[in-house]
Design an enzyme around this catalytic site. Structure first.
Site, PDB file in Angstrom:
ATOM      1  N   MET B   1       0.913  -1.189   0.066  1.00  8.43           N
ATOM      2  CA  MET B   1       0.111  -0.099   0.157  1.00  8.43           C
ATOM      3  C   MET B   1       0.801   1.113   0.195  1.00  8.43           C
ATOM      4  O   MET B   1       2.010   1.186   0.051  1.00  8.43           O
ATOM      5  CB  MET B   1      -0.979   0.126   1.364  1.00  8.43           C
ATOM      6  CG  MET B   1      -1.979  -1.061   1.316  1.00  8.43           C
ATOM      7  SD  MET B   1      -3.176  -0.939  -0.021  1.00  8.43           S
ATOM      8  CE  MET B   1      -4.704  -1.636   0.659  1.00  8.43           C
ATOM      9  N   CYS B   2       0.442   2.318  -0.140  1.00  6.19           N
ATOM     10  CA  CYS B   2       0.837   3.714  -0.334  1.00  6.19           C
ATOM     11  C   CYS B   2       0.301   4.529   0.696  1.00  6.19           C
ATOM     12  O   CYS B   2      -0.629   4.236   1.510  1.00  6.19           O
ATOM     13  CB  CYS B   2       0.852   4.112  -1.730  1.00  6.19           C
ATOM     14  SG  CYS B   2       1.160   2.835  -3.065  1.00  6.19           S
TER      15      CYS B   2
END
Lengths: 255, 255
Positions: B1-2
């Protein structure tokens, strides 16, 4: 008018030396102080730096001079506004996507009575003749070749026709790349040098800086530098002929 | 994820304070070290900085922390790769032109079995689910509204439908702007704070830095900061609801 700088190489190379001299023309050794920009391909990606400040005063230009970004295709531009106000959206190079690739374009010149019909696929964000010409070029390429990129010879032939059509409206020195080949068209002024083994020392004309390329290269490296006015005092620069479109691949102009 | 960071203001404001904390998560206080990027609107123009290095190690991120670029709309992203390799062309934010405006997009999440039919008008250059979703969004907006931008309420309604459709494939936290409004959609995690008169001192959670906004603002300034996880320890951050699309204009979420 503006000035153009391009680099096409067979291995990723940094442009710190050439850009250092070129940037001096953005307000110091010359009067192109209405913004500047530089685009570096890295694989399919592009790093684009644009600034409406003059290149000599810009902290971003300072970063480029100190941070050696390696690229096989680079296009840079310093602007002296003729059409369009001094604003970020009017700084070259311009970038658009076509056929799943980024295309980078910069222009030096001035087009008169140039009002092509745009179908909406590519529309200018700013108000320069240059970005308008770029949008028209990409639109016509897409119309001609549909949804996939053509082989290089077909692309070159199509660009030759399109560029000649646009150049009938005025001065149209340009550089264009999608990361493989670098296209350079001369209306009035453009020259290039190919640096390859055996490498020599080059001396900038705009600043008291020289570099011995033999110390920073391997014998297989090859770099073409294309620019409005020669950047060095001790290399042989080849002038383009007016109306000439050259295609550079792996550091060489191809036939 | 970011992780995502956005800023929407009523006057051009620099993002140095927020970006300083956010960038620490790119390899220091958190593990988002597979590239980063930030896009600043300046008028109709965009400055885009992307780097496949981690934000804590990047000389370009260092420039952003020192060089106060003022903007009314900013979108930033630090990446932890889920789909697509670590490469410049896979770094967010992505930029495309539609209706003569640049559109900037960044995504945090992961889309599964998402394979929309693209008509060629917008095609991904890299190989992330995120860029694919962005291309599909713009294509569908253009199909729906033709060659001119619709009024904001119509755009918001259309985006609400499109985003919900894409979010049915997985996690789709996103930020999108064309320089006026900033759209932020939450699948799983997003929060915001509005800073306005009377301003207070804010303390970063990721670095020992605080700023007294009363010293650097006027009473009329208003800034909304939207981010995956709160950036400060002493402000009240409002969480988005899952599935919520908020539109920020002039530093406020609009009804």
């Amino acid at each position: 008018m503006c000035q153009l700088l391009g680099m096409n190489c067979n291995v990723p190379t940094d442009i710190v030396f050439s850009f250092t001299g070129f940037a001096m023309r953005g307000g110091h050794t010359d009067t192109h102080h209405d913004g500047w920009g530089i685009a570096f391909f890295e694989g399919a990606g592009v790093r684009l730096f644009v600034d409406h400040q003059s290149a000599v005063a810009s902290p971003v230009a300072d970063l480029i001079k100190r941070f050696p970004i390696k690229s096989k295709n680079v296009i840079a531009h310093i602007r002296k506004a003729t059409q369009g106000q001094v604003a970020l959206e009017n700084c070259h190079p311009f970038v658009r996507e076509l056929w799943g690739r980024y295309w980078v374009f910069a222009h030096n010149g001035d087009l008169k009575a140039f009002a092509p019909v745009l179908d909406g696929a590519f529309r200018p964000v700013g108000n320069t003749d240059s970005e308008l010409a770029f949008c028209y070029l990409l639109q016509q390429l897409r119309r001609r070749f549909g949804d996939s990129a053509p082989p290089l010879p077909d692309l070159r032939a199509a660009l030759g026709e399109l560029v000649a059509e646009i150049a009938s409206h005025g001065v149209f020195n340009l550089m264009l790349s999608s990361g493989d080949a670098l296209f350079a068209h001369c209306s009035t002024k453009l020259c290039y040098v190919v640096r390859q083994h055996p490498f020599n020392t080059a001396q900038l004309s705009d600043e008291d800086v020289s570099v011995d390329f033999a110390q920073v290269t391997t014998p297989d490296d090859r770099v073409a530098v294309i620019v409005t006015e020669p950047l060095t005092t001790n290399e042989t620069w080849t002038e383009f002929l007016p109306g000439e479109l050259k295609v550079f691949v792996d550091g060489l102009p191809i036939a």
